[in-house]
Design an enzyme around this catalytic site. Structure first.
Site, short mmCIF file in Angstrom:
data_model
loop_
_atom_site.label_atom_id
_atom_site.label_comp_id
_atom_site.label_asym_id
_atom_site.label_seq_id
_atom_site.Cartn_x
_atom_site.Cartn_y
_atom_site.Cartn_z
N SER A 1 0.89 -1.05 0.17
CA SER A 1 0.02 -0.04 -0.23
C SER A 1 0.88 1.21 -0.18
CB SER A 1 -0.84 -0.07 1.28
OG SER A 1 -1.34 1.30 1.35
N TYR B 1 -1.24 -0.59 10.23
CA TYR B 1 -1.27 -0.99 8.71
C TYR B 1 -0.06 -0.57 7.98
CZ TYR B 1 -3.78 -1.04 4.16
OH TYR B 1 -4.14 -1.53 2.72
P1 NDP Z 1 -11.50 -5.83 0.88
O1 NDP Z 1 -11.85 -5.69 2.31
O2 NDP Z 1 -12.44 -5.66 -0.19
O3 NDP Z 1 -11.27 -7.69 0.64
C1 NDP Z 1 -10.43 -8.17 1.69
C2 NDP Z 1 -10.31 -9.77 1.29
O4 NDP Z 1 -9.42 -10.15 2.13
C3 NDP Z 1 -11.48 -10.66 1.26
O5 NDP Z 1 -11.39 -11.25 0.23
C4 NDP Z 1 -11.43 -11.24 2.60
O6 NDP Z 1 -11.94 -12.43 2.70
C5 NDP Z 1 -10.00 -11.30 2.69
N1 NDP Z 1 -9.40 -11.57 4.06
C6 NDP Z 1 -9.47 -10.78 4.92
N2 NDP Z 1 -8.60 -11.34 6.09
C7 NDP Z 1 -8.38 -12.44 5.65
C8 NDP Z 1 -7.60 -13.62 6.34
N3 NDP Z 1 -7.27 -13.55 7.58
N4 NDP Z 1 -7.71 -14.71 5.55
C9 NDP Z 1 -8.07 -14.83 4.44
N5 NDP Z 1 -8.51 -13.77 3.87
C10 NDP Z 1 -8.93 -12.63 4.53
O7 NDP Z 1 -9.97 -5.33 0.34
P2 NDP Z 1 -9.24 -4.87 -0.88
O8 NDP Z 1 -9.78 -5.76 -1.88
O9 NDP Z 1 -9.69 -3.56 -0.83
O10 NDP Z 1 -7.91 -5.22 -0.54
C11 NDP Z 1 -7.21 -5.97 -0.79
C12 NDP Z 1 -5.53 -5.89 -0.54
O11 NDP Z 1 -5.43 -4.39 -1.26
C13 NDP Z 1 -5.29 -5.68 0.95
O12 NDP Z 1 -4.02 -6.36 1.49
C14 NDP Z 1 -5.39 -4.31 1.18
O13 NDP Z 1 -4.54 -3.65 2.26
C15 NDP Z 1 -4.59 -3.57 -0.15
N6 NDP Z 1 -4.81 -2.44 -0.56
C16 NDP Z 1 -6.10 -1.87 -0.64
C17 NDP Z 1 -6.31 -0.56 -0.97
C18 NDP Z 1 -7.56 0.05 -1.34
O14 NDP Z 1 -7.88 1.32 -1.51
N7 NDP Z 1 -8.78 -0.79 -1.40
C19 NDP Z 1 -5.24 0.47 -1.24
C20 NDP Z 1 -3.91 -0.23 -0.69
C21 NDP Z 1 -3.85 -1.66 -0.60
P3 NDP Z 1 -13.47 -12.44 3.11
O15 NDP Z 1 -14.37 -12.21 1.95
O16 NDP Z 1 -13.66 -13.84 3.44
O17 NDP Z 1 -13.83 -11.58 4.40
#
Ligand code: NDP
Length: 242
Positions: free
Chosen positions: A140, A153
């Site tokens: 990020s 984070y």
């Molecule tokens: P979302 O909150 O939309 O989705 C999160 C995903 O991660 C879901 O599929 C969730 O599964 C899964 N997840 C969360 N915790 C766990 C765990 N302990 N084990 C397995 N799966 C897990 O997040 P984003 O798509 O926005 O983010 C994806 C990545 O991108 C993250 O690493 C985030 O930090 C990074 N990011 C996002 C940004 C943004 O603006 N959105 C900016 C910068 C980085 P479930 O559906 O089962 O809950």
């Protein structure tokens, strides 16, 4: 059969990455934590695009879960080789450090940083033996410049950036590359409650990015086109430089 394992593939950026991997011809292993219906939607999307894959539920932050579920899957699917690993699962629990409790600190570090370690440990050996692999870590902007309210984070993501650079040097001779993609503001559930209109004015492109725009960068690192690139962090942030 060549596979791509995407952690957190049920929603948001992870789902877009799963679809990208399917388009690149990979059998997609879609990991999720609890949202089975969303994970199934991702698999349906993969199949609708002419690809195939499987759902694999485990908590990336639980070492025993990762060992038992992912470890067992790898053991009983020896015909399937994980060529691409995308460490995408992540959460945020924002608070000023002054107010942050240790649960918020540990939850975020555990899912992102420990999750990276637990999952990568399971698949790295197969890549080293095959002398080919692509590991892509979703970090990020927050892990590059630090964002107030996100010490947990920012620390987790900066930690993964350090690990990306170190591991890249450890495995380069074996044909395994390790890179990171650092998104800025992307429209997903994670950013749903942010004031998009106001925050978009900070971005030179004047908008939030899409999950597909992040997935395209992941696709580059996953492809053979990036064969001489390792230990890199590619920002996908609409010009929101640090
Ligand atoms: P979302 O909150 O939309 O989705 C999160 C995903 O991660 C879901 O599929 C969730 O599964 C899964 N997840 C969360 N915790 C766990 C765990 N302990 N084990 C397995 N799966 C897990 O997040 P984003 O798509 O926005 O983010 C994806 C990545 O991108 C993250 O690493 C985030 O930090 C990074 N990011 C996002 C940004 C943004 O603006 N959105 C900016 C910068 C980085 P479930 O559906 O089962 O809950």
């Amino acid at each position: 059969m060549n596979c791509a394992l995407v952690t957190g593939g049920s929603r948001g950026i992870g789902r877009a990455i799963c679809l990208k991997m399917a388009a690149m011809g990979y059998y997609v292993i879609i990991n999720y934590k609890g949202n089975a219906a969303a994970a199934q939607e991702t698999l349906d999307g993969v199949r609708a695009a002419g690809g195939n894959g499987a759902l694999l539920q485990f908590d990336v932050g639980s070492e025993t879960d990762v060992q038992q579920v992912l470890g067992a899957w790898l053991e009983s699917n020896k015909d399937k080789q994980v060529e691409v690993l995308v460490n995408n699962a992540g959460i945020r629990e924002d608070n000023l450090l002054f107010w942050m409790n240790s649960t918020q600190w540990h939850n975020v570090l555990n899912t992102s940083l420990n999750g990276f370690f637990y999952v990568t440990k399971q698949v790295l050996n197969g890549m080293l033996l095959k002398r080919y692999g692509r590991i892509i870590n979703i970090v990020s902007l927050s892990g590059i410049k630090g964002l107030p309210g996100q010490t947990n984070y920012s620390a987790a993501k900066a930690g993964i950036i350090g690990a990306t650079k170190a591991l890249a040097q450890e495995v380069a001779k074996r044909g395994v590359t390790v890179n990171a993609v650092a998104p800025g503001y992307i429209k997903t559930d994670m950013t749903a409650e942010l004031n998009e209109k106001e925050l978009a004015t900070l971005v030179p492109m004047n908008r939030f990015g899409t999950a597909e725009e992040v997935a395209d960068a992941v696709g580059f690192f996953a492809s053979k086109a990036s064969s001489y690139v390792t230990g890199e962090v590619l920002s996908v942030n609409g010009g929101l430089y640090t």
